[in-house]
Design an enzyme around this catalytic site. Structure first.
Site, PDB file in Angstrom:
ATOM      1  N   CYS A 105      -1.448   5.322   9.901  1.00 45.01           N
ATOM      2  CA  CYS A 105      -0.220   4.630  10.309  1.00 45.01           C
ATOM      3  C   CYS A 105      -0.533   3.295  10.953  1.00 45.01           C
ATOM      4  O   CYS A 105      -1.390   3.212  11.825  1.00 45.01           O
ATOM      5  CB  CYS A 105       0.528   5.421  11.357  1.00 45.01           C
ATOM      6  N   CYS A 136       6.287  -7.202   7.265  1.00 42.27           N
ATOM      7  CA  CYS A 136       7.465  -6.788   8.039  1.00 42.27           C
ATOM      8  C   CYS A 136       7.788  -7.860   9.067  1.00 42.27           C
ATOM      9  O   CYS A 136       6.890  -8.432   9.692  1.00 42.27           O
ATOM     10  CB  CYS A 136       7.200  -5.458   8.744  1.00 42.27           C
ATOM     11  N   CYS A 191       3.388   8.471   1.459  1.00 41.44           N
ATOM     12  CA  CYS A 191       3.918   7.473   2.383  1.00 41.44           C
ATOM     13  C   CYS A 191       4.064   6.165   1.612  1.00 41.44           C
ATOM     14  O   CYS A 191       3.082   5.628   1.112  1.00 41.44           O
ATOM     15  CB  CYS A 191       2.934   7.330   3.550  1.00 41.44           C
ATOM     16  N   CYS A 219       1.479  -3.053  15.564  1.00 47.43           N
ATOM     17  CA  CYS A 219       1.491  -2.726  14.135  1.00 47.43           C
ATOM     18  C   CYS A 219       0.850  -3.818  13.283  1.00 47.43           C
ATOM     19  O   CYS A 219       1.244  -4.991  13.361  1.00 47.43           O
ATOM     20  CB  CYS A 219       2.934  -2.495  13.689  1.00 47.43           C
ATOM     21  N   CYS A 269       6.468  -5.434  15.652  1.00 47.03           N
ATOM     22  CA  CYS A 269       6.111  -4.550  16.770  1.00 47.03           C
ATOM     23  C   CYS A 269       4.684  -4.892  17.215  1.00 47.03           C
ATOM     24  O   CYS A 269       3.824  -5.201  16.389  1.00 47.03           O
ATOM     25  CB  CYS A 269       6.205  -3.091  16.343  1.00 47.03           C
ATOM     26  N   GLU A 304       0.826  -1.198   0.000  1.00 51.00           N
ATOM     27  CA  GLU A 304       0.000   0.000   0.000  1.00 51.00           C
ATOM     28  C   GLU A 304       0.855   1.241   0.000  1.00 51.00           C
ATOM     29  O   GLU A 304       1.972   1.248   0.490  1.00 51.00           O
ATOM     30  CB  GLU A 304      -0.844   0.033   1.279  1.00 51.00           C
TER      31      GLU A 304
HETATM   32  N1  SAH Z   1       9.222   0.139   9.942  1.00 52.22           N
HETATM   33  C1  SAH Z   1       9.451   1.528  10.040  1.00 52.22           C
HETATM   34  C2  SAH Z   1       8.618   2.334   9.100  1.00 52.22           C
HETATM   35  C3  SAH Z   1       7.194   1.906   8.916  1.00 52.22           C
HETATM   36  S1  SAH Z   1       6.142   2.038  10.328  1.00 52.22           S
HETATM   37  C4  SAH Z   1       9.264   1.988  11.468  1.00 52.22           C
HETATM   38  O1  SAH Z   1       8.790   1.232  12.299  1.00 52.22           O
HETATM   39  O2  SAH Z   1       9.646   3.128  11.733  1.00 52.22           O
HETATM   40  C5  SAH Z   1       5.753   3.748  10.296  1.00 52.22           C
HETATM   41  C6  SAH Z   1       5.246   4.362  11.582  1.00 52.22           C
HETATM   42  O3  SAH Z   1       3.923   3.923  11.895  1.00 52.22           O
HETATM   43  C7  SAH Z   1       6.112   4.005  12.759  1.00 52.22           C
HETATM   44  O4  SAH Z   1       6.439   5.098  13.551  1.00 52.22           O
HETATM   45  C8  SAH Z   1       5.230   3.040  13.484  1.00 52.22           C
HETATM   46  O5  SAH Z   1       5.585   2.929  14.773  1.00 52.22           O
HETATM   47  C9  SAH Z   1       3.856   3.620  13.264  1.00 52.22           C
HETATM   48  N2  SAH Z   1       2.766   2.689  13.571  1.00 52.22           N
HETATM   49  C10 SAH Z   1       2.762   1.354  13.413  1.00 52.22           C
HETATM   50  N3  SAH Z   1       1.594   0.824  13.843  1.00 52.22           N
HETATM   51  C11 SAH Z   1       0.840   1.842  14.309  1.00 52.22           C
HETATM   52  C12 SAH Z   1      -0.482   1.940  14.849  1.00 52.22           C
HETATM   53  N4  SAH Z   1      -1.238   0.867  15.050  1.00 52.22           N
HETATM   54  N5  SAH Z   1      -0.948   3.149  15.192  1.00 52.22           N
HETATM   55  C13 SAH Z   1      -0.174   4.255  14.989  1.00 52.22           C
HETATM   56  N6  SAH Z   1       1.072   4.225  14.476  1.00 52.22           N
HETATM   57  C14 SAH Z   1       1.581   3.043  14.127  1.00 52.22           C
HETATM   58 FE1  SF4 Z   2       7.692  -3.244  11.003  1.00 51.25          FE
HETATM   59 FE2  SF4 Z   2       5.435  -2.119  11.821  1.00 51.25          FE
HETATM   60 FE3  SF4 Z   2       7.474  -2.341  13.506  1.00 51.25          FE
HETATM   61 FE4  SF4 Z   2       7.624  -0.585  11.461  1.00 51.25          FE
HETATM   62  S1  SF4 Z   2       6.193  -0.521  13.175  1.00 51.25           S
HETATM   63  S2  SF4 Z   2       9.198  -2.059  12.134  1.00 51.25           S
HETATM   64  S3  SF4 Z   2       6.472  -1.727   9.898  1.00 51.25           S
HETATM   65  S4  SF4 Z   2       6.351  -4.063  12.583  1.00 51.25           S
END
Ligand code: SAH
Ligand code: SF4
Length: 371
Positions: A343, A114, A107, A121, A118, A94
């Protein structure tokens, strides 16, 4: 097309030069073709009128300019636009365009899924399928730029900012990401300012150092917690590269940049998990020596996480505390959440029928639950 067809969209700056030299052409042809594809948005070789007819014919026989396959596009009430792109074998990625008054931010994704996993996410929960190629990364910008419908004359571009905050961890797909960044910044391609191309990472220390050797784009760090105990739970890579090591690497990166830099610290706010004033205090102390601004991201809901977004008041309170300590603190507005484009909600979501059709093409996709 034969198996030996070269996809010009997939060649970086250096590869384009090498390619033209390898077919007995002058190096400057690379610059001309780069301008046609990336600056003017032209994907038809026969329209590249400053190449001789014979060269165009030669290219038409041996090359293609493969465009990303957009399978779904949707506009949010707030003007945010989301695209789902099929990258083959059932893999979907996406990208999201966020227009604002004076700028338009795209974006983009760097991986399918991934592996960092996390806890908050959706992309992480989906698991990792594969890295994107250069053509698939830069192709996102190409599609979004061309979607404005106006011919991209010299000097005209619509997208002003690119953030690598879509699906995937960009530093785990290092070479294609760096090559894509080179094209984004090049005067003969997208001509973006290095301060307006932001790479967001969950914190891979050796790769941050490696990046400082080849690029100085803006860096955003997904910190999300001010101490290792909490960050270990939220961002598992912290167990390998704890906060102190991470911030050291960020300092080295900032020092290696030619101009003065402010790093963006991303901090997702999850109700009663990491949004207390005690933690804000700890964060303020931790970042004391780092030139940074803090971007608070109220948690966007995802399925089965057990997490909640804090109330507006709690978010404000956290922000105001940090501001009282002298930090510049912004709250990321939740744009596009009605179309699951906010995000952390990016999982290659399309309607069920399309998804099933795409998925059938591939067996053994690593994971699971799409929203
Ligand atoms: N992997 C990289 C870039 C992609 S994630 C990273 O983690 O930085 C991009 C951003 O979206 C990151 O700051 C991440 O923490 C945030 N993000 C992920 N899941 C989210 C959620 N459920 N609500 C709000 N932000 C989120
Ligand atoms: Fe991967 Fe999501 Fe963590 Fe970014 S926030 S490193 S996309 S698992």
């Amino acid at each position: 097309m034969t198996a030996h067809t070269t996809n010009l969209m997939g060649l970086g700056k250096k590869e384009l030069k090498d390619f033209f030299l390898s077919i007995g052409e002058k190096e400057y042809r690379a610059r001309q073709v780069m301008k046609w594809i990336h600056q003017r948005g032209v994907s038809d070789i026969s329209l590249m009128t400053n190449l001789s007819k014979s060269l165009r014919q030669k290219l038409l026989k041996t090359c293609e300019i493969k465009l990303p396959e957009v399978i779904y596009q949707k506009d949010s009430k707030d003007g945010t636009r989301k695209w789902v792109i099929s990258v083959g074998e059932g893999d979907l990625i996406e990208m999201v365009l966020i227009p604002e008054r004076k700028r338009a931010t795209l974006c983009i994704s760097s991986q399918v899924g991934c592996a960092v996993n996390c806890s908050f996410c959706a992309t992480g929960k989906q698991g990792f399928s594969r890295n994107l190629d250069l053509e698939e990364i830069i192709g996102q910008l190409w599609v979004a730029e061309n979607s404005f419908g106006t011919p991209r004359e010299k000097g005209k571009r619509n997208i002003t900012n690119v953030v690598m905050m879509g699906m995937g961890e960009p530093l785990l797909n290092f070479d294609p990401v760096v090559k894509a960044i080179e094209l984004m910044l090049d005067d003969n391609a997208y001509r973006l300012s290095k301060r307006k191309v932001t790479l967001s990472t969950s914190g891979f220390v050796p790769q941050i150092d490696k990046l400082s050797e080849v690029s100085d784009v803006a860096l955003a760090i997904s910190l999300h917690a001010p101490n290792d105990e909490l960050r270990n739970q939220l961002v598992p890579v912290n167990k390998k590269y704890p906060i102190e090591k991470l911030l050291d690497a960020v300092n080295r990166y900032v020092e290696s940049c030619q101009d003065s830099r402010v790093t963006t610290i991303e901090y997702i706010l999850i109700d009663k998990i990491n949004d207390s004033i005690e933690l804000a205090e700890e964060l303020a102390e931790l970042l004391k020596k780092l030139p940074c601004k803090i971007n608070l991201i109220p948690f966007n809901s995802i399925k089965n996480s057990g997490y909640k977004r804090p109330s507006g008041n709690r978010v404000k309170r956290f922000q105001q505390f940090l501001q009282s300590k002298g930090y510049v603190v912004t709250i990321r507005s939740t744009r596009g959440d009605d179309i699951m484009a906010a995000c952390g909600q990016l999982v290659g979501q399309v309607n069920d029928r399309t998804r099933k059709k795409e998925r059938k093409k591939k067996e053994g996709y690593i994971k699971t639950e799409l929203i």
